[in-house]
Design a protein around this motif. Structure first.
Motif, PDB file in Angstrom:
ATOM      1  N   GLY A   1      72.708  46.286  66.914  1.00  0.00           N
ATOM      2  CA  GLY A   1      71.986  46.718  65.729  1.00  0.00           C
ATOM      3  C   GLY A   1      72.847  47.002  64.514  1.00  0.00           C
ATOM      4  O   GLY A   1      72.325  47.396  63.466  1.00  0.00           O
ATOM      5  N   ALA A   2      74.154  46.816  64.620  1.00  0.00           N
ATOM      6  CA  ALA A   2      75.048  47.124  63.493  1.00  0.00           C
ATOM      7  C   ALA A   2      74.722  46.263  62.277  1.00  0.00           C
ATOM      8  O   ALA A   2      74.698  46.757  61.148  1.00  0.00           O
ATOM      9  CB  ALA A   2      76.504  46.947  63.900  1.00  0.00           C
ATOM     10  N   ARG A   3      74.462  44.983  62.485  1.00  0.00           N
ATOM     11  CA  ARG A   3      74.171  44.086  61.365  1.00  0.00           C
ATOM     12  C   ARG A   3      72.967  44.598  60.582  1.00  0.00           C
ATOM     13  O   ARG A   3      73.001  44.690  59.355  1.00  0.00           O
ATOM     14  CB  ARG A   3      73.912  42.672  61.870  1.00  0.00           C
ATOM     15  N   GLU A   4      71.896  44.945  61.273  1.00  0.00           N
ATOM     16  CA  GLU A   4      70.681  45.394  60.617  1.00  0.00           C
ATOM     17  C   GLU A   4      70.911  46.709  59.865  1.00  0.00           C
ATOM     18  O   GLU A   4      70.418  46.897  58.754  1.00  0.00           O
ATOM     19  CB  GLU A   4      69.553  45.555  61.642  1.00  0.00           C
ATOM     20  N   ARG A   5      71.667  47.621  60.467  1.00  0.00           N
ATOM     21  CA  ARG A   5      71.951  48.903  59.804  1.00  0.00           C
ATOM     22  C   ARG A   5      72.790  48.699  58.546  1.00  0.00           C
ATOM     23  O   ARG A   5      72.560  49.338  57.526  1.00  0.00           O
ATOM     24  CB  ARG A   5      72.665  49.848  60.762  1.00  0.00           C
ATOM     25  N   LEU A   6      73.764  47.819  58.626  1.00  0.00           N
ATOM     26  CA  LEU A   6      74.608  47.557  57.464  1.00  0.00           C
ATOM     27  C   LEU A   6      73.801  46.885  56.356  1.00  0.00           C
ATOM     28  O   LEU A   6      73.893  47.276  55.190  1.00  0.00           O
ATOM     29  CB  LEU A   6      75.811  46.704  57.855  1.00  0.00           C
ATOM     30  N   LEU A   7      73.020  45.891  56.709  1.00  0.00           N
ATOM     31  CA  LEU A   7      72.219  45.185  55.708  1.00  0.00           C
ATOM     32  C   LEU A   7      71.222  46.122  55.044  1.00  0.00           C
ATOM     33  O   LEU A   7      70.975  46.037  53.837  1.00  0.00           O
ATOM     34  CB  LEU A   7      71.507  43.989  56.335  1.00  0.00           C
TER      35      LEU A   7
ATOM     36  N   ALA B   1      78.909  51.054  53.636  1.00  0.00           N
ATOM     37  CA  ALA B   1      77.824  50.921  54.601  1.00  0.00           C
ATOM     38  C   ALA B   1      78.224  51.364  56.007  1.00  0.00           C
ATOM     39  O   ALA B   1      77.389  51.848  56.763  1.00  0.00           O
ATOM     40  CB  ALA B   1      77.331  49.473  54.628  1.00  0.00           C
ATOM     41  N   VAL B   2      79.488  51.207  56.378  1.00  0.00           N
ATOM     42  CA  VAL B   2      79.959  51.590  57.715  1.00  0.00           C
ATOM     43  C   VAL B   2      80.003  53.106  57.873  1.00  0.00           C
ATOM     44  O   VAL B   2      79.659  53.640  58.929  1.00  0.00           O
ATOM     45  CB  VAL B   2      81.349  50.968  57.997  1.00  0.00           C
ATOM     46  N   ALA B   3      80.404  53.816  56.826  1.00  0.00           N
ATOM     47  CA  ALA B   3      80.660  55.260  56.909  1.00  0.00           C
ATOM     48  C   ALA B   3      79.506  56.083  57.495  1.00  0.00           C
ATOM     49  O   ALA B   3      79.746  56.919  58.368  1.00  0.00           O
ATOM     50  CB  ALA B   3      81.065  55.793  55.544  1.00  0.00           C
ATOM     51  N   PRO B   4      78.253  55.904  57.072  1.00  0.00           N
ATOM     52  CA  PRO B   4      77.194  56.780  57.581  1.00  0.00           C
ATOM     53  C   PRO B   4      76.578  56.356  58.927  1.00  0.00           C
ATOM     54  O   PRO B   4      75.716  57.053  59.454  1.00  0.00           O
ATOM     55  CB  PRO B   4      76.130  56.734  56.484  1.00  0.00           C
ATOM     56  N   VAL B   5      77.014  55.246  59.502  1.00  0.00           N
ATOM     57  CA  VAL B   5      76.426  54.761  60.756  1.00  0.00           C
ATOM     58  C   VAL B   5      77.151  55.418  61.934  1.00  0.00           C
ATOM     59  O   VAL B   5      78.329  55.127  62.158  1.00  0.00           O
ATOM     60  CB  VAL B   5      76.503  53.218  60.852  1.00  0.00           C
ATOM     61  N   PRO B   6      76.461  56.302  62.685  1.00  0.00           N
ATOM     62  CA  PRO B   6      77.130  57.004  63.789  1.00  0.00           C
ATOM     63  C   PRO B   6      77.794  56.064  64.801  1.00  0.00           C
ATOM     64  O   PRO B   6      78.890  56.344  65.281  1.00  0.00           O
ATOM     65  CB  PRO B   6      76.003  57.806  64.439  1.00  0.00           C
ATOM     66  N   ALA B   7      77.159  54.942  65.111  1.00  0.00           N
ATOM     67  CA  ALA B   7      77.722  54.004  66.093  1.00  0.00           C
ATOM     68  C   ALA B   7      78.998  53.341  65.590  1.00  0.00           C
ATOM     69  O   ALA B   7      79.746  52.757  66.376  1.00  0.00           O
ATOM     70  CB  ALA B   7      76.690  52.938  66.457  1.00  0.00           C
ATOM     71  N   LEU B   8      79.267  53.437  64.280  1.00  0.00           N
ATOM     72  CA  LEU B   8      80.464  52.829  63.698  1.00  0.00           C
ATOM     73  C   LEU B   8      81.465  53.885  63.228  1.00  0.00           C
ATOM     74  O   LEU B   8      82.362  53.590  62.434  1.00  0.00           O
ATOM     75  CB  LEU B   8      80.081  51.908  62.533  1.00  0.00           C
ATOM     76  N   ALA B   9      81.324  55.096  63.737  1.00  0.00           N
ATOM     77  CA  ALA B   9      82.236  56.181  63.348  1.00  0.00           C
ATOM     78  C   ALA B   9      83.684  55.767  63.637  1.00  0.00           C
ATOM     79  O   ALA B   9      84.007  55.327  64.737  1.00  0.00           O
ATOM     80  CB  ALA B   9      81.895  57.461  64.099  1.00  0.00           C
ATOM     81  N   GLY B  10      84.530  55.870  62.651  1.00  0.00           N
ATOM     82  CA  GLY B  10      85.943  55.535  62.812  1.00  0.00           C
ATOM     83  C   GLY B  10      86.273  54.068  62.585  1.00  0.00           C
ATOM     84  O   GLY B  10      87.441  53.711  62.496  1.00  0.00           O
ATOM     85  N   TRP B  11      85.268  53.191  62.500  1.00  0.00           N
ATOM     86  CA  TRP B  11      85.541  51.786  62.226  1.00  0.00           C
ATOM     87  C   TRP B  11      86.050  51.672  60.787  1.00  0.00           C
ATOM     88  O   TRP B  11      85.670  52.432  59.920  1.00  0.00           O
ATOM     89  CB  TRP B  11      84.271  50.948  62.393  1.00  0.00           C
ATOM     90  N   ARG B  12      86.920  50.676  60.551  1.00  0.00           N
ATOM     91  CA  ARG B  12      87.448  50.489  59.202  1.00  0.00           C
ATOM     92  C   ARG B  12      87.453  49.012  58.817  1.00  0.00           C
ATOM     93  O   ARG B  12      87.525  48.127  59.674  1.00  0.00           O
ATOM     94  CB  ARG B  12      88.840  51.086  59.072  1.00  0.00           C
ATOM     95  N   VAL B  13      87.370  48.809  57.541  1.00  0.00           N
ATOM     96  CA  VAL B  13      87.446  47.464  56.978  1.00  0.00           C
ATOM     97  C   VAL B  13      88.920  47.121  56.836  1.00  0.00           C
ATOM     98  O   VAL B  13      89.667  47.836  56.179  1.00  0.00           O
ATOM     99  CB  VAL B  13      86.741  47.405  55.608  1.00  0.00           C
TER     100      VAL B  13
END
Length: 118
Positions: free
Chosen positions: A20-26, A73-85
């Motif tokens: 679901g990351a794609r949908e959350r980011l979009l 867009a990554v920052a507020p998604v809990p499932a992407l906590a700590g991910w970086r561009v």
């Protein structure tokens, strides 16, 4: 329209994007960013890559805005906590166009002869 490939890195090392990351980011895109579409390159190694399609006047603007969008867009998604561009770049497709221009196509824009509208 530009396609910008943006590499996302997990804090735990190489890992696929969560479901679901794609949908959350979009869903986080705003009109001013010119984001038209996102796709996930699931086979990208060693880190997932987002294909960000966006409208921009220059390639540099497209790369900067795609990276900024992904960071925001990554920052507020809990499932992407700590991910970086890590980086975002327009992919080079020179070989494709060289092959297309060398192909024995009928006369027209990409083949020998005059441009049909002239």
């Amino acid at each position: 329209m530009y396609l910008v490939h943006v590499s996302l890195h997990s804090p735990a090392g190489p890992a696929p994007l969560p479901d679901g990351a794609r949908e959350r980011l979009l869903a986080a895109a705003v009109a001013e960013e010119g984001i038209e579409h996102l796709c996930v390159h699931t086979g990208a190694e060693p880190h997932p890559v987002l294909g960000v399609f966006l409208l921009a006047d220059r390639v540099e603007d497209a790369e900067d805005r795609a990276q900024a969008f992904c960071r925001r867009a990554v920052a507020p998604v809990p499932a992407l906590a700590g991910w970086r561009v890590q980086h975002g770049q327009v992919p080079l497709v020179t070989a494709f166009y060289e092959q297309a221009l060398a192909a024995p196509d009928p006369a027209g824009r990409n083949g020998p002869g005059t441009f049909p509208s002239t």
